[in-house]
Design an enzyme around this catalytic site. Sequence first.
Site, PDB file in Angstrom:
ATOM      1  N   GLY A 221       0.815  -1.204   0.000  1.00  0.00           N
ATOM      2  CA  GLY A 221       0.000   0.000   0.000  1.00  0.00           C
ATOM      3  C   GLY A 221       0.849   1.254   0.000  1.00  0.00           C
ATOM      4  N   GLY A 226       2.631   2.673   5.436  1.00  0.00           N
ATOM      5  CA  GLY A 226       3.833   1.957   5.855  1.00  0.00           C
ATOM      6  C   GLY A 226       4.526   2.638   7.017  1.00  0.00           C
ATOM      7  N   GLU A 244       5.581  -3.324   1.259  1.00  0.00           N
ATOM      8  CA  GLU A 244       5.751  -3.034  -0.167  1.00  0.00           C
ATOM      9  C   GLU A 244       4.957  -1.768  -0.460  1.00  0.00           C
ATOM     10  OE1 GLU A 244       4.364  -4.982  -4.381  1.00  0.00           O
ATOM     11  OE2 GLU A 244       4.962  -6.372  -2.795  1.00  0.00           O
ATOM     12  N   CYS A 278       2.122   0.674  -8.450  1.00  0.00           N
ATOM     13  CA  CYS A 278       3.150   1.347  -7.648  1.00  0.00           C
ATOM     14  C   CYS A 278       4.438   1.528  -8.435  1.00  0.00           C
ATOM     15  CB  CYS A 278       3.411   0.571  -6.363  1.00  0.00           C
ATOM     16  SG  CYS A 278       3.860  -1.155  -6.613  1.00  0.00           S
TER      17      CYS A 278
END
Length: 484
Positions: A221, A226, A244, A278
């Site tokens: 995400g 994070g 990640e 991403c």
Amino acid sequence: MSGGLFIDGVWRAGAGAQATSVDPTTGEVIWRQATASTAEVAAAVEAARKAFPAWADRSREERIAVLRRYKDVLVARTGTFAEALSRETGKALWETKAELGSMAGKVEASIKAYDERTGEHANDMAFGRAVLRHRAHGVMAVLGPFNFPGHLPNGHIVPALLAGDTVVFKPSEETPLAGQLLVEALEEAGVPAGVINLVQGGREVGQALIDQEIDGLLFTGSAAAGAFFRRHFADRPDVILALELGGNNPLVVWDAGDPEAVAALIVQSAFITTGQRCSCARRLIVSDDAAGRAVIDAVAALSERLVIGPWNGGQEPFMGPLISDRAAAMALAGAKAMPGQTLRAMTSVDGLSRAFVSPGLVDVTGETVPDEELFAPLLQVRRVGSFEEAIAAANATRYGLSAGLVSNETAHWDRFLTRIRAGVVNWNRPTTGAAGTMPFGGLGNSGNHRPSAYYAADYCAYPVASFEAENVTNTLGDIKGLRA
């Protein structure tokens, strides 16, 4: 199935608030269930804890057999599963079918990675042997994203189950149906009760999950989320964190030749999945000369030709909608606030839902732009005077997920490869290139040095070194400084 939660091998209705999933193409509600309560989240973790010893004690071969059955179920369900993913995310059917292929392929790739990176290895020693083994951590919480709601959580779940961990999975609140279908496939494959558990809901359910006594959090995400997880677990060094996260990814074009060929790589880097990967290129860096301008013009021209539309329309689209009307509104606001010269405006698309936007292109040369990930098809262009300036501009970010170079000069590639700060670096390929046989992860705000894909095996088990002699021998003579 009588509910949206799967706890200890039983489908059940949640006790939390009602939630829905909406097709971003049409606005139609395609999933409606109650979310998990805090007590149900605790029950899911307890079920996983209870199931862990027996699952971890199963042989490698037994766990592999279950996961190979899961692969077969995915292959058999590819058509219906892919259509469900397209309805829930708006992605083109060619994309969601590829996602199902990646999910099925993850099983064999994970088996190979487990054996290579976290298997068992022994060395002979004078006294007997030294053996390296790996042990499962325990209960893993998996928080999934919306952009690849099958493939990305699957990339955590499969290696975790293979290692002997048990899992509590919370999909993105944007894509609960995808999570449900994934768990249904595992159930059909014969995963024992409690080994995989599903809880549905938004941030409050995720918070309830990370507040439990879990052994690991595997997350895909945003960088902001994070950072929150790192703070949350600051006093829990026993919890394995695999993060990640996003990227503000650069794509440098230098001495690359044919502008049309270059533009094709750029478009596939920046606008695929409507910019919702991403690893999508966010920043295009070109030479400040005629060659650079030709590349920019070619990208703008090719962008006009991209088909934008529903996954089940009359013409196969390259781009579908963003995940929601809200996401589209945020993207349009971000594009409007972007400094610089607009070369191709990001706009809503006439005749389609509010979740659809067109690709945007903005020349930000000489401008100061916030170092943020805008999860949409908006590409910044920066013109520079030298290749060294291009590398410096590429590295001018707190992120470090993906980077790319488009060039016909091997010397440029050699220089770029040694200087760029990114975990995934591509040459004459889209920045979105990845493979299950390679690691996938980034530096800085893009992760915490626990890459996924082939290296997921590393965070799903911990090493145990043992020194072994089959018989007790008298080592009295080895003791120094002993009185007679």
